[in-house]
Design a protein around this motif. Structure first.
Motif, PDB file in Angstrom:
ATOM      1  N   THR A  46       0.837  -1.193   0.000  1.00 19.71           N
ATOM      2  CA  THR A  46       0.000   0.000   0.000  1.00 19.71           C
ATOM      3  C   THR A  46       0.879   1.252   0.000  1.00 19.71           C
ATOM      4  N   ARG A  47       0.286   2.355  -0.437  1.00 18.28           N
ATOM      5  CA  ARG A  47       1.028   3.617  -0.458  1.00 18.28           C
ATOM      6  C   ARG A  47       1.449   4.022   0.946  1.00 18.28           C
ATOM      7  N   ARG A  48       0.530   3.868   1.935  1.00 23.06           N
ATOM      8  CA  ARG A  48       0.853   4.334   3.284  1.00 23.06           C
ATOM      9  C   ARG A  48       2.002   3.545   3.904  1.00 23.06           C
ATOM     10  N   ALA A  49       2.199   2.295   3.458  1.00 23.06           N
ATOM     11  CA  ALA A  49       3.299   1.470   3.964  1.00 23.06           C
ATOM     12  C   ALA A  49       4.514   1.513   3.039  1.00 23.06           C
ATOM     13  N   GLY A  50       4.563   2.504   2.159  1.00 26.39           N
ATOM     14  CA  GLY A  50       5.702   2.615   1.242  1.00 26.39           C
ATOM     15  C   GLY A  50       5.792   1.465   0.274  1.00 26.39           C
ATOM     16  N   PHE A  51       4.644   0.841  -0.017  1.00 30.42           N
ATOM     17  CA  PHE A  51       4.533  -0.286  -0.948  1.00 30.42           C
ATOM     18  C   PHE A  51       5.300  -1.522  -0.481  1.00 30.42           C
ATOM     19  N   ALA A  52       5.565  -1.585   0.838  1.00 34.51           N
ATOM     20  CA  ALA A  52       6.218  -2.770   1.403  1.00 34.51           C
ATOM     21  C   ALA A  52       5.203  -3.894   1.597  1.00 34.51           C
ATOM     22  N   ASP A  53       5.665  -5.110   1.493  1.00 34.58           N
ATOM     23  CA  ASP A  53       4.886  -6.284   1.890  1.00 34.58           C
ATOM     24  C   ASP A  53       5.208  -6.524   3.360  1.00 34.58           C
ATOM     25  N   GLU A  54       4.350  -6.001   4.247  1.00 36.98           N
ATOM     26  CA  GLU A  54       4.681  -6.004   5.675  1.00 36.98           C
ATOM     27  C   GLU A  54       4.886  -7.407   6.219  1.00 36.98           C
ATOM     28  N   ALA A  55       4.060  -8.352   5.814  1.00 39.11           N
ATOM     29  CA  ALA A  55       4.216  -9.716   6.318  1.00 39.11           C
ATOM     30  C   ALA A  55       5.562 -10.297   5.915  1.00 39.11           C
ATOM     31  N   ALA A  56       5.974 -10.046   4.682  1.00 39.87           N
ATOM     32  CA  ALA A  56       7.257 -10.570   4.214  1.00 39.87           C
ATOM     33  C   ALA A  56       8.424  -9.915   4.952  1.00 39.87           C
ATOM     34  N   VAL A  57       8.330  -8.606   5.192  1.00 37.03           N
ATOM     35  CA  VAL A  57       9.402  -7.901   5.904  1.00 37.03           C
ATOM     36  C   VAL A  57       9.529  -8.437   7.329  1.00 37.03           C
ATOM     37  N   VAL A  58       8.394  -8.602   8.000  1.00 40.02           N
ATOM     38  CA  VAL A  58       8.436  -9.131   9.367  1.00 40.02           C
ATOM     39  C   VAL A  58       8.950 -10.569   9.376  1.00 40.02           C
ATOM     40  N   ALA A  59       8.501 -11.380   8.435  1.00 40.47           N
ATOM     41  CA  ALA A  59       8.950 -12.771   8.374  1.00 40.47           C
ATOM     42  C   ALA A  59      10.467 -12.858   8.198  1.00 40.47           C
ATOM     43  N   GLU A  60      11.013 -11.993   7.356  1.00 42.86           N
ATOM     44  CA  GLU A  60      12.467 -12.007   7.161  1.00 42.86           C
ATOM     45  C   GLU A  60      13.188 -11.598   8.441  1.00 42.86           C
ATOM     46  N   ALA A  61      12.674 -10.576   9.131  1.00 42.83           N
ATOM     47  CA  ALA A  61      13.309 -10.106  10.362  1.00 42.83           C
ATOM     48  C   ALA A  61      13.249 -11.163  11.460  1.00 42.83           C
ATOM     49  N   CYS A  62      12.186 -11.977  11.447  1.00 42.92           N
ATOM     50  CA  CYS A  62      11.975 -12.981  12.488  1.00 42.92           C
ATOM     51  C   CYS A  62      12.463 -14.371  12.089  1.00 42.92           C
ATOM     52  N   ASP A  63      12.900 -14.538  10.849  1.00 42.76           N
ATOM     53  CA  ASP A  63      13.303 -15.842  10.315  1.00 42.76           C
ATOM     54  C   ASP A  63      12.160 -16.847  10.449  1.00 42.76           C
ATOM     55  N   MET A  64      10.985 -16.462   9.912  1.00 39.67           N
ATOM     56  CA  MET A  64       9.786 -17.288  10.011  1.00 39.67           C
ATOM     57  C   MET A  64       9.172 -17.459   8.625  1.00 39.67           C
ATOM     58  N   ALA A  65       8.457 -18.555   8.455  1.00 36.12           N
ATOM     59  CA  ALA A  65       7.609 -18.727   7.276  1.00 36.12           C
ATOM     60  C   ALA A  65       6.309 -17.970   7.518  1.00 36.12           C
ATOM     61  N   PHE A  66       5.644 -17.560   6.417  1.00 34.20           N
ATOM     62  CA  PHE A  66       4.421 -16.792   6.622  1.00 34.20           C
ATOM     63  C   PHE A  66       3.397 -17.087   5.543  1.00 34.20           C
ATOM     64  N   ALA A  67       2.150 -16.799   5.899  1.00 36.12           N
ATOM     65  CA  ALA A  67       1.039 -16.825   4.947  1.00 36.12           C
ATOM     66  C   ALA A  67       0.210 -15.573   5.179  1.00 36.12           C
ATOM     67  N   PHE A  68      -0.183 -14.925   4.097  1.00 35.38           N
ATOM     68  CA  PHE A  68      -0.990 -13.707   4.164  1.00 35.38           C
ATOM     69  C   PHE A  68      -2.394 -14.018   3.687  1.00 35.38           C
TER      70      PHE A  68
END
Length: 212
Positions: A46-68
């Motif tokens: 989204t524009r407000r999140a700077g077009f980031a995929d928040e779930a993917a960013v958090v998953a990478e920081a936490c070293d976790m698998a994710f599903a959105f």
């Protein structure tokens, strides 16, 4: 096996000044050291999140698998699990025609079946909760239901699961409402706590520690 699970309605990663800070969100989530992380109000590109995929960013920081699970375009819930996530299902939930759609994200990880939920407002949560419970309990146990149910503890019926009495988590600066919840089946809960207010969100994270 001990499990450390956290539910966090992240409010898009919004700071008190209104700015969405994805880096601060990722740092907060990494600090929880969770095995299971259930996120609600997650933005995806989204524009407000700077077009980031928040779930993917958090998953990478936490070293976790994710599903959105997308409830509205570019917005929904995310289930993150350390060590892998399987049998993922995004379950659309019933809602009044003029109300916001909601979904549950179900999956299997950390040796348990999990449902990450964000239920609706204005009465929608009441018919939505049994649908989530039915879908979760059709899966092999142990079971963990976790998320923002938008229902107070006193009115909840989560049979056949056992509801864990939570501390208040909303609003974050002075919590007085208990709408973030955990319910379990086949797990022994040793601790439940509201974690400290984070740099982002209007909710405090809800922590539960359990074992099978």
């Amino acid at each position: 096996m001990p499990i450390r699970a956290v539910s966090f309605n992240i409010q898009h990663g919004r700071r008190p000044d209104g700015v969405v800070d994805v880096d601060a969100l990722a740092a907060s989530c990494a600090s929880f050291d969770a095995d299971v992380l259930a996120l609600q109000e997650v933005d995806r590109e989204t524009r407000r999140a700077g077009f980031a995929d928040e779930a993917a960013v958090v998953a990478e920081a936490c070293d976790m698998a994710f599903a959105f699970g997308e409830a509205l375009p570019h917005y929904g819930n995310a289930l993150l699990v350390r060590g892998g996530l399987a049998d993922v299902e995004v379950l659309a939930l019933p809602h009044a025609p003029d109300r916001e759609p909601r979904v549950a994200v179900l999956g299997r990880g950390a040796g348990i079946s999990i449902a990450c939920v964000h239920l609706g407002l204005h009465g929608d949560a009441v018919p939505q909760l049994p649908r989530v419970l039915e879908a979760l309990c059709e899966r092999p146990g142990p079971h963990l239901l976790i998320g923002d149910l938008n229902l107070e503890f006193e009115v909840l019926d989560v049979a056949p699961l056992t509801l864990v009495e939570p501390p208040p988590t909303f609003p974050a600066h002075r919590p007085r409402r208990r709408i973030d919840h955990v319910a379990v089946g086949g797990l022994r809960v040793s601790r439940v706590a509201a974690l400290p207010e984070q740099a982002v969100s209007d909710h405090r994270p809800l922590l539960v520690e359990a074992s099978s």
